[in-house]
Design a protein around this motif. Structure first.
Motif, short mmCIF file in Angstrom:
data_model
loop_
_atom_site.label_atom_id
_atom_site.label_comp_id
_atom_site.label_asym_id
_atom_site.label_seq_id
_atom_site.Cartn_x
_atom_site.Cartn_y
_atom_site.Cartn_z
N THR A 180 -9.65 2.81 -4.41
CA THR A 180 -8.70 3.18 -5.40
C THR A 180 -7.79 4.15 -4.94
O THR A 180 -6.93 4.52 -5.68
N SER A 181 -8.07 4.62 -3.57
CA SER A 181 -7.32 5.64 -3.07
C SER A 181 -6.91 5.44 -1.62
O SER A 181 -7.64 4.63 -0.97
N PHE A 182 -5.93 5.94 -1.18
CA PHE A 182 -5.80 6.01 0.15
C PHE A 182 -6.70 6.32 0.87
O PHE A 182 -7.00 5.59 2.20
N ASN A 183 -7.12 7.28 0.64
CA ASN A 183 -8.35 8.03 1.74
C ASN A 183 -9.46 7.19 1.58
O ASN A 183 -10.29 6.89 2.27
N GLY A 184 -10.03 6.64 0.39
CA GLY A 184 -11.21 5.86 0.28
C GLY A 184 -10.88 4.76 0.99
O GLY A 184 -11.80 4.02 1.72
N PHE A 204 -0.07 3.60 -3.15
CA PHE A 204 -0.73 4.90 -2.80
C PHE A 204 0.42 6.14 -2.71
O PHE A 204 -0.14 7.08 -2.32
N TRP A 233 0.82 -1.27 -0.12
CA TRP A 233 -0.21 -0.01 -0.08
C TRP A 233 1.00 1.26 0.00
O TRP A 233 0.29 2.49 -0.53
#
Length: 475
Positions: free
Chosen positions: A153-157, A97, A93
């Motif tokens: 698909t994103s770190f925050n998501g 990311f 990760w």
């Protein structure tokens, strides 16, 4: 005139359990001397004293109780696995990311915080609205979070999705203990909580399949797909088998119509049973129908002070027994399980070990071996407490189960030292497994028996005590 058995009696042949045990003035002290006609275990009367009502969870069949226990244990295993099993993905990760490994590790630490703190809200909710709706609602949140995690698909998501599924599964920090308290007798709690504890501990094994899923087509997403599938199946089982377990026993425990029976003397009903008329026999309600138990909503209890519980539970930090449980429980979790999942994947894939990332979950093997070696000792606290109760003329005290923890107080800390020295000095990799096994063996005793001791000590205030314990272990 006698009423029909369909309306007033349980099924033919169904035995309603009886007991004359009495709780003492000191919390955690119970007089379990058996009177004539009592059902007993280890030669002692059963406690809590059940109502003569087949709807009392203490009177439910063994199959019903076992199904509920299995469901909450599996839920606890899945929830903890989803939280901690992603340890091998930290490096991946970080690269995917474009964040540091420290930032990537917050995908475990922040969800872990949510996992522990959610009980501060959910415990008052299940006290006010019932256990069943909170079980089902939390499972739906767990499922939604897992589905979102698998598609992130994103770190925050991914962070948001993981917090959601941990907010749902976080109820497993308190509700399983409450359900055990609701449906099992005092002499059974150590063993039943042991099953729940083992399910939580077995989640350490999740890092192993999680690591081996990396080379697959779906990579780390497969981990969430698999847990999601089991979570959906578990929700279906919970819908059909987890009945509402909250029961106001004090309103049903003395229901005879005979005034003398209401006086509380256990002997009066035994002196002249042949003189009891039909009108004097206690009215036993019918068992709820299966369809009635499937209602997804519970009953709102107006006597539960929801907002008061939020702050009043924090006062348990001042209770010595609870404070000891909190500190010991929290230290074992913080220095044991979490540190293993953080440290091992980073150390073992770097020099001098240079293991492949797919093997970074093997640390779980040591922990699971430790837990498996501890499982045979699960009944020992109940057995020791029963033995000491007999020596104490039938008076049981909560502290009687704690003697079995003495070996764990030595083995567990030694395991942490072995693990720490191995990591600090890059010693042979076997030290990681030996240290994890020793620490996990001792940790099983702390997870299980300190919890059972706390529940025994404050049986009537179990929920508020659990809030304080779960909040404190995350701080």
């Amino acid at each position: 005139m006698a009423s029909s058995s369909d309306e007033q009696s349980p099924k033919p042949g169904f035995h309603l359990v009886h007991s004359h045990a009495q709780e003492g003035d000191i919390p955690g002290t119970v007089n379990v001397k058996a009177a004539e006609g009592d059902d007993t275990a280890y030669g002692q009367a059963l406690f809590p004293v059940p109502a003569e009502d087949p709807n009392d969870p203490l009177q439910w069949s063994r199959f019903k109780k076992t199904m509920i226990l299995v469901i909450i244990c599996v839920y606890s295993f899945l929830g903890n696995s989803a939280l901690l099993g992603v340890g091998p993905y930290i490096t991946l990760w970080s690269e995917a990311f474009d964040v540091s490994q420290e930032d990537a590790s917050t995908l475990i630490s922040y969800p872990n915080l949510a996992y522990g703190l959610t009980s501060w809200l959910l415990v008052p909710l299940y006290l006010k609205f019932g256990r069943r709706p909170i079980v089902l609602g939390s499972m739906l949140a767990f499922i939604a979070g897992l589905a979102a995690s698998s598609q992130a698909t994103s770190f925050n998501g991914l962070m948001a999705a993981r917090i959601i599924h941990c907010l749902g599964a976080g109820v497993c920090e308190a509700l399983p203990v409450q359900l055990v308290n609701d449906i099992f007798f005092l002499h059974e709690r150590g063993l039943q909580l042991g099953y729940y504890t083992f399910a939580l501990c077995l989640a350490a094994l999740a890092t192993l399949p999680a690591a081996y899923m990396l080379p697959t087509k779906y990579s780390w997403r497969l981990f969430f797909y698999v847990i999601l599938a089991f979570a959906v199946a578990l929700f279906i089982l919970a819908f059909f088998f987890v009945e509402e377990t909250s029961y106001q026993r004090n309103k049903h425990i003395n229901t005879p119509t005979n005034e003398e029976q209401d006086s509380g003397s256990p002997s009066l009903a035994q002196d002249k049973p042949e003189e009891l008329t039909v009108e004097q026999v206690p009215v036993i309600p019918a068992r709820k129908s299966f369809l009635t138990t499937l209602k997804p909503w519970g009953h709102s209890d107006p006597t539960v002070p929801f907002f008061t519980l939020l702050w009043r539970s924090m006062t348990y930090f001042l209770v010595p027994q609870v404070l000891w449980v909190i500190t010991s429980f929290g230290i074992v979790i913080g220095l044991g399980a979490l540190s293993f999942n953080f440290v091992f994947p980073i150390k073992i894939t770097a020099p001098p070990y240079n293991w492949p990332v797919s093997s970074s979950g093997l640390q779980a093997v040591g922990s699971v071996i430790g837990f498996l070696l501890a499982v045979p000792f699960t009944p020992t606290s109940d057995m020791l407490a029963a033995y000491l109760t007999r020596r104490n003329n039938g008076i049981r005290e909560a502290e009687m189960r704690l003697g079995v923890m003495l070996p764990a107080m030595i083995v567990g800390p030694v395991g942490l030292v072995v693990y720490g020295l191995t990591a600090q000095r890059n010693l042979h990799w076997i030290g990681y497994f030996l240290g994890a096994a020793m620490s996990s063996w001792g940790g099983y005793f702390y997870y299980n028996f300190t919890l059972a001791y706390a529940v025994d000590s404050y049986n009537s205030d179990t929920s508020e005590m659990l809030i304080a314990m779960n909040v404190a272990t995350q701080l």
